[in-house]
Scaffold this active site. Structure first.
Site, PDB file in Angstrom:
ATOM      1  N   GLY A 188       0.809  -1.212   0.000  1.00  0.00           N
ATOM      2  CA  GLY A 188       0.000   0.000   0.000  1.00  0.00           C
ATOM      3  C   GLY A 188       0.841   1.259   0.000  1.00  0.00           C
ATOM      4  NE  ARG A 189      -0.795   3.288  -3.916  1.00  0.00           N
ATOM      5  CZ  ARG A 189      -1.686   3.459  -4.875  1.00  0.00           C
ATOM      6  NH1 ARG A 189      -1.473   4.376  -5.805  1.00  0.00           N
ATOM      7  NH2 ARG A 189      -2.782   2.750  -4.907  1.00  0.00           N
ATOM      8  CG  ASP A 220      -3.217   8.685  -4.031  1.00  0.00           C
ATOM      9  OD1 ASP A 220      -4.171   8.473  -4.800  1.00  0.00           O
ATOM     10  OD2 ASP A 220      -2.053   8.327  -4.264  1.00  0.00           O
ATOM     11  CB  ALA A 280      -3.203   8.497 -11.914  1.00  0.00           C
ATOM     12  CG  HIS A 293     -13.471  -9.111 -38.454  1.00  0.00           C
ATOM     13  ND1 HIS A 293     -13.169  -9.944 -37.389  1.00  0.00           N
ATOM     14  CD2 HIS A 293     -13.067  -9.764 -39.579  1.00  0.00           C
ATOM     15  CE1 HIS A 293     -12.608 -11.049 -37.853  1.00  0.00           C
ATOM     16  NE2 HIS A 293     -12.534 -10.961 -39.179  1.00  0.00           N
TER      17      HIS A 293
END
Length: 275
Positions: free
Chosen positions: A74-75, A115, A123, A254
């Site tokens: 983790g951070r 965060d 991000a 395709h």
């Protein structure tokens, strides 16, 4: 008609066997008790994660030895030295507390994104939150041609840039069942796709989940080449409440890798003829 809706994905088991044939073993649900530098390598001691913390000392131990140990747990949120205390902005375990709808902090007119607000640490989530925070700030001030808005956190694509790529969005099967959703599941392998065969990228699959009552897409996972790009189409469909039928009725060029989404959607209803 969806006979595989309750079975484990066969392709996952095949990938696990292939990894084992290469000497790669995956151990999950392990509590790491210690990691020791032995000089010539590392030694990790673990026990089952089901063992309560106060009983780990007496639990059965497992020892793993290797050349190197990668620690990825983790951070940390960097919120110190920002003057939060002076402004009396509320925090919890280093995260700035915000209103999840507006992203406004406990102090009026101050917003926190990314965060540091304790949300999803990606991000592209931080970037989207920046747009939302600015729009809500301007809307609250008045005088700007901007409306307040919020993020749909249920439709956030997540990607892992390994080889092959991995990507997912929405609910997993276990989460859908916990919510009481009766699901249909469709799978399609890269090995059955013309473009993937031409590229020599035949490993992996896509799996799409739909609500059985209305066929709306509720989640998807993909492992294989261009998985992050494929999952974006599904995220768009989910954001606007589209069904697997809507995707199945949309002609895809395709041969392309994007046909994985088409084939996976058709597989939900048992209509993937190329499978």
């Amino acid at each position: 008609p969806n006979p595989i809706a309750t079975e484990e994905p066969v392709i996952i088991k095949e990938l696990q066997k292939k990894l084992e044939s290469l000497g790669v073993k995956i151990h999950t649900s392990q509590a790491v008790l210690s990691v020791e530098n032995t000089g010539s390598g590392v030694k990790a001691i673990t026990c089952s994660a089901d063992v309560p913390r106060d009983q780990q000392e007496d639990a059965e131990k497992f020892i793993y030895e290797a050349d190197l140990c990668l620690v990825s747990i983790g951070r940390a949120k960097v919120s110190s030295d920002l003057g939060l205390e002076e402004m009396e902005i509320e925090t919890e375990r280093g995260a700035i507390k915000v209103n999840p709808s507006t992203l406004e902090c406990s102090v009026e007119g101050v917003y926190a994104i990314g965060d540091v607000n304790g949300g999803i640490m990606l991000a592209h989530v931080a970037s989207a939150e920046g747009d939302v925070a600015v729009a809500n700030a301007l809307a609250s001030m008045g005088g700007f041609p901007v409306n307040s808005t919020e993020i749909d956190y249920d439709v956030i694509p997540a990607t892992i840039f390994t080889s092959p790529n991995i990507a997912s969005v929405g609910l997993r099967r276990s989460q859908a069942r916990e919510k009481g959703i009766d699901i249909l599941m469709g799978q399609f392998p890269f090995s059955a796709l013309g473009k993937a065969k031409c590229m020599g990228e035949e490993e992996g699959f896509i799996m799409i989940l739909a609500d059985k009552k209305d066929y709306r897409i509720i989640g998807a996972s993909c492992i294989g080449t261009e998985a992050p790009e494929l999952i974006s189409e599904i995220a768009l469909a989910m954001r606007h409440g589209l069904t697997v039928q809507d995707i199945g009725e949309t002609i895809h060029s395709h041969p392309t890798i994007s046909e994985m989404v088409l084939e996976g959607s058709e597989a939900v209803l048992g209509r993937a003829v190329h499978k």
